[in-house]
Design an enzyme around this catalytic site. Structure first.
Site, PDB file in Angstrom:
ATOM      1  N   ASN A  59      11.733   4.814 -14.394  1.00 44.53           N
ATOM      2  CA  ASN A  59      10.279   4.741 -14.556  1.00 44.53           C
ATOM      3  C   ASN A  59       9.621   5.631 -13.532  1.00 44.53           C
ATOM      4  O   ASN A  59      10.261   6.087 -12.591  1.00 44.53           O
ATOM      5  CB  ASN A  59       9.818   3.297 -14.348  1.00 44.53           C
ATOM      6  CG  ASN A  59      10.625   2.322 -15.175  1.00 44.53           C
ATOM      7  OD1 ASN A  59      10.609   2.363 -16.400  1.00 44.53           O
ATOM      8  ND2 ASN A  59      11.387   1.467 -14.519  1.00 44.53           N
ATOM      9  N   HIS A  76      -5.069   8.478   8.762  1.00 51.51           N
ATOM     10  CA  HIS A  76      -6.044   7.830   7.882  1.00 51.51           C
ATOM     11  C   HIS A  76      -7.473   7.936   8.441  1.00 51.51           C
ATOM     12  O   HIS A  76      -8.429   7.991   7.685  1.00 51.51           O
ATOM     13  CB  HIS A  76      -5.648   6.363   7.704  1.00 51.51           C
ATOM     14  CG  HIS A  76      -6.453   5.604   6.698  1.00 51.51           C
ATOM     15  ND1 HIS A  76      -6.871   6.136   5.501  1.00 51.51           N
ATOM     16  CD2 HIS A  76      -6.915   4.322   6.702  1.00 51.51           C
ATOM     17  CE1 HIS A  76      -7.549   5.231   4.820  1.00 51.51           C
ATOM     18  NE2 HIS A  76      -7.600   4.126   5.531  1.00 51.51           N
TER      19      HIS A  76
END
Ligand code: NAG
Ligand code: NAG
Length: 275
Positions: A59, A76
């Site tokens: 997947n 971040h």
């Protein structure tokens, strides 16, 4: 003799149980929570096939870095902060410290841990050790994965309406000036409380000290306050500013050895009294 066997096997069970790994990550999937502005998680089958007796499946998925149980790398919040592939390995583990502030957060959804919160914890459990992974138990785990309960608003796309507890900038200043920790996090979506607009706790941890942040941590209720080693199973993502993590805690061998020998001593004492 029978009693002795029963007690000894109970003792062995307790000892072995202490060594169980504690899973601190939520399952990653369609219900996974992310901060507004990020694309939702998507999971797709690439192929399925049989090969002899085998049934093969592969997947693919795409996901926001900052979703589910995840970590923030310094990049971040700061231009010169380290990215995921640049982190020092020794920063990704450390002694677990769990600070239980469920009562305060239940009484006040805008609660922010203070310097006193750390002092109270240390009075009971000792100094926060070097390299600690500090995890707050705000009592938020029970809301997962209900977005409205977690952000505590009906308007989940609007951060100015969020009301969940956090760690005050003042407390963060005390922690970073006086202790050397590897990571700070908890079971809420951010260590800055919901009403924060400047994210000062983020800035102080990530930019001023390169301390990793952990968000939406699962199962903190199953963690003892001390005596574990926490591992941040993070993707070594090139240029990443964060990634989902498989966070887990393992009882520290010295701590479980101490518990086991105490249990053994008590068992022998008990058996001694019986005979
Ligand atoms: C936190 O705030 C208190 C009260 O305002 C103050 O006395 C203390 O010095 C502050 N601590 C830090 C580390 O800034
Ligand atoms: C990471 O950043 C560097 C420098 O900007 C760039 O050369 C590289 O292609 C980037 N890698 C990815 C995966 O985007």
């Amino acid at each position: 003799m029978k009693t002795f066997c029963v007690i000894l096997s109970t003792y062995l069970c307790l000892c072995l149980a202490e060594d169980e790994v504690i899973d601190l990550s939520h399952t990653f999937g369609k219900k996974t929570i992310y901060w507004p502005g990020n694309p939702p998680f998507n999971f797709t089958n690439a192929f399925r096939a049989t090969l002899g007796a085998a049934s093969i499946e592969a997947n693919y998925f795409h996901t926001a870095e900052h979703s589910g149980t995840h970590m923030d790398a310094p990049r971040h919040f700061c231009a010169d902060g380290k990215r995921m592939h640049e982190l020092d390995m020794d920063r990704l583990s450390g002694p677990g410290v769990v600070i239980d502030v469920r009562k305060q957060s239940e009484a006040n959804r805008d609660f922010q841990a203070t310097e006193q919160t750390f002092r109270d914890w240390e009075e009971e459990h000792g100094t926060i050790p070097d390299g600690a992974i500090v995890l707050f138990n705000f009592g938020w785990d029970k809301f997962w994965p209900d977005r409205k309960l977690i952000f505590n608003t009906d308007d989940v796309m609007n951060p100015s309406t969020f009301h969940f507890p956090g760690v005050s900038p003042n407390a963060t200043k005390w922690l970073t000036s006086n202790r050397k920790v590897h990571a700070v996090g908890g079971d809420t979506p951010s260590p800055d409380y919901g009403q924060s607009s400047l994210f000062e706790t983020h800035v102080m941890l990530l930019c001023d000290h390169g301390i990793i942040i952990l968000e939406n941590v699962a199962n903190v209720n199953s963690m003892p306050a001390t005596g574990t080693k926490v591992y941040i199973g993070a993707l070594k993502l090139e240029n990443g500013s964060g990634t989902p993590v498989r966070l887990f805690a393992v009882p520290m061998s010295s701590a479980s050895a101490a518990r086991c020998s105490m249990l053994l001593a008590l068992t022998l004492l008990f058996v001694g009294r019986l005979s």
